[in-house]
Design a protein around this motif. Structure first.
Motif, PDB file in Angstrom:
ATOM      1  N   LYS A  48      -4.806  -0.900  -9.413  1.00  0.00           N
ATOM      2  CA  LYS A  48      -3.581  -1.585  -9.814  1.00  0.00           C
ATOM      3  C   LYS A  48      -3.452  -2.834  -8.966  1.00  0.00           C
ATOM      4  O   LYS A  48      -3.649  -2.797  -7.756  1.00  0.00           O
ATOM      5  N   ARG A  49      -3.110  -3.963  -9.611  1.00  0.00           N
ATOM      6  CA  ARG A  49      -2.986  -5.234  -8.902  1.00  0.00           C
ATOM      7  C   ARG A  49      -1.519  -5.677  -8.926  1.00  0.00           C
ATOM      8  O   ARG A  49      -1.108  -6.427  -9.813  1.00  0.00           O
ATOM      9  N   MET A 107       0.822  -1.199   0.000  1.00  0.00           N
ATOM     10  CA  MET A 107       0.000   0.000   0.000  1.00  0.00           C
ATOM     11  C   MET A 107       0.863   1.259   0.000  1.00  0.00           C
ATOM     12  O   MET A 107       0.543   2.237  -0.667  1.00  0.00           O
ATOM     13  N   TRP A 165      -9.376   3.091  -2.047  1.00  0.00           N
ATOM     14  CA  TRP A 165      -9.485   1.739  -2.610  1.00  0.00           C
ATOM     15  C   TRP A 165      -9.612   0.706  -1.498  1.00  0.00           C
ATOM     16  O   TRP A 165     -10.430  -0.206  -1.572  1.00  0.00           O
ATOM     17  N   TYR A 166      -8.780   0.873  -0.461  1.00  0.00           N
ATOM     18  CA  TYR A 166      -8.781  -0.099   0.635  1.00  0.00           C
ATOM     19  C   TYR A 166     -10.106  -0.087   1.396  1.00  0.00           C
ATOM     20  O   TYR A 166     -10.664  -1.142   1.703  1.00  0.00           O
ATOM     21  N   GLY A 196     -11.556  -3.608  -5.477  1.00  0.00           N
ATOM     22  CA  GLY A 196     -10.135  -3.855  -5.281  1.00  0.00           C
ATOM     23  C   GLY A 196      -9.323  -2.659  -5.698  1.00  0.00           C
ATOM     24  O   GLY A 196      -9.852  -1.579  -5.973  1.00  0.00           O
ATOM     25  N   SER A 197      -8.033  -2.845  -5.744  1.00  0.00           N
ATOM     26  CA  SER A 197      -7.135  -1.789  -6.179  1.00  0.00           C
ATOM     27  C   SER A 197      -7.206  -1.656  -7.693  1.00  0.00           C
ATOM     28  O   SER A 197      -7.330  -2.648  -8.409  1.00  0.00           O
ATOM     29  N   LEU A 250       2.191   1.726  -3.526  1.00  0.00           N
ATOM     30  CA  LEU A 250       1.140   2.253  -4.395  1.00  0.00           C
ATOM     31  C   LEU A 250       0.869   3.716  -4.095  1.00  0.00           C
ATOM     32  O   LEU A 250       0.657   4.526  -5.002  1.00  0.00           O
ATOM     33  N   VAL A 260      -5.209   5.383  -2.485  1.00  0.00           N
ATOM     34  CA  VAL A 260      -5.034   4.003  -2.026  1.00  0.00           C
ATOM     35  C   VAL A 260      -5.926   3.728  -0.817  1.00  0.00           C
ATOM     36  O   VAL A 260      -6.512   2.651  -0.694  1.00  0.00           O
ATOM     37  N   GLU A 261      -6.011   4.683   0.093  1.00  0.00           N
ATOM     38  CA  GLU A 261      -6.873   4.498   1.270  1.00  0.00           C
ATOM     39  C   GLU A 261      -8.322   4.343   0.846  1.00  0.00           C
ATOM     40  O   GLU A 261      -9.069   3.564   1.440  1.00  0.00           O
ATOM     41  N   TRP A 280      -7.319  -8.303  -2.595  1.00  0.00           N
ATOM     42  CA  TRP A 280      -7.747  -7.068  -3.266  1.00  0.00           C
ATOM     43  C   TRP A 280      -6.604  -6.433  -4.063  1.00  0.00           C
ATOM     44  O   TRP A 280      -6.831  -5.569  -4.908  1.00  0.00           O
ATOM     45  N   LEU A 281      -5.363  -6.895  -3.803  1.00  0.00           N
ATOM     46  CA  LEU A 281      -4.194  -6.401  -4.532  1.00  0.00           C
ATOM     47  C   LEU A 281      -3.673  -7.419  -5.539  1.00  0.00           C
ATOM     48  O   LEU A 281      -2.605  -7.230  -6.112  1.00  0.00           O
TER      49      LEU A 281
END
Length: 230
Positions: A164-165, A1, A16-17, A161-162, A4, A13-14, A124-125
């Motif tokens: 970006k994976r 995280m 997405w999480y 999810g993110s 990212l 990112v937060e 999720w990543l």
């Protein structure tokens, strides 16, 4: 995280999480309620954690031996509640044996939802390939799971999810998850990095190595210690 966040921003990112966490909690709660209602014949435990533990034992008794968290909880519950606890487990097992064919929970959805934001296996990543391999590692008896079945689960559950994976693949060793292959563009550096983590309830610190694999333009994240073992 953190890696990212350096690329797309911490707030992104937060967001997405949070979305991934909230959606997976809803899906997991629905799965647990369905399984508990069937197992208990209409009576739901007041403790959701206990419901999950009992469900695991009822469905596969050997979980007591293979999962340290279940083992510790089982001994503590038996010590505190004695025969009343064992009678509850026995009643649940009897109901399950009689009504197991009536379960309407997708087992793949249950595995994915329960591990979606797991800090040791953050689906999720992950890419779909990595998610499927991780899910099969957690439930080795479900060999019929395929990319198509996973695609349907992700589509129907609408798990967030993110964007970006970074986790492209999962390393399986002796039937268990031993580490991850991470896109090299996400984690910078050329030397192995040691990551220490203290999970809640664990007696020992878990250690992960982030190992660059320049030839494949990837990074290998390998777990070298896990709960209860060296």
């Amino acid at each position: 995280m953190k890696s990212l966040a350096a690329q797309v921003g911490g707030k992104v990112v937060e967001k997405w999480y949070r979305e991934a966490r909230d959606r997976s909690r809803r899906e997991f709660f629905d799965c647990v309620m369905r399984t508990v209602l069937v197992t208990r014949g209409g009576s739901v435990s007041n403790d959701l954690n206990e419901a999950v533990m009992i469900r695991a034992i009822v469905e596969e008794p050997m979980t007591i031996d293979s999962d340290s968290a279940v083992y510790e909880w089982f001994l503590e519950s038996m010590q505190q509640r004695r025969s009343s606890f064992l009678l509850d487990v026995a009643a649940d097992m009897k109901n399950y044996d009689e009504r197991a064919d009536k379960l309407d929970v997708n087992p793949l959805l249950l595995e994915v939802a329960s591990h979606w934001v797991d800090c040791h296996c953050p689906m999720w990543l992950m890419s779909r390939k990595a998610i499927l391999k991780a899910a099969k590692a957690f439930a080795p008896g479900n060999t019929g799971w395929s990319e198509e079945s996973l695609k349907r689960v992700l589509r129907d559950a609408k798990l967030s999810g993110s964007a970006k994976r970074p986790i492209e693949d999962v390393v399986i060793k002796n039937g268990e998850i031993a580490g991850f292959y991470v896109n090299a563009d996400v984690i910078s550096g050329t030397k192995p990095t040691l990551v220490l983590f203290n999970p809640k309830g664990a007696s020992k610190t878990l250690r992960y190595f982030i190992v660059p694999k320049a030839s494949e333009k990837r990074e290998s994240v390998v777990r070298v210690g896990r709960r209860g073992k060296t």
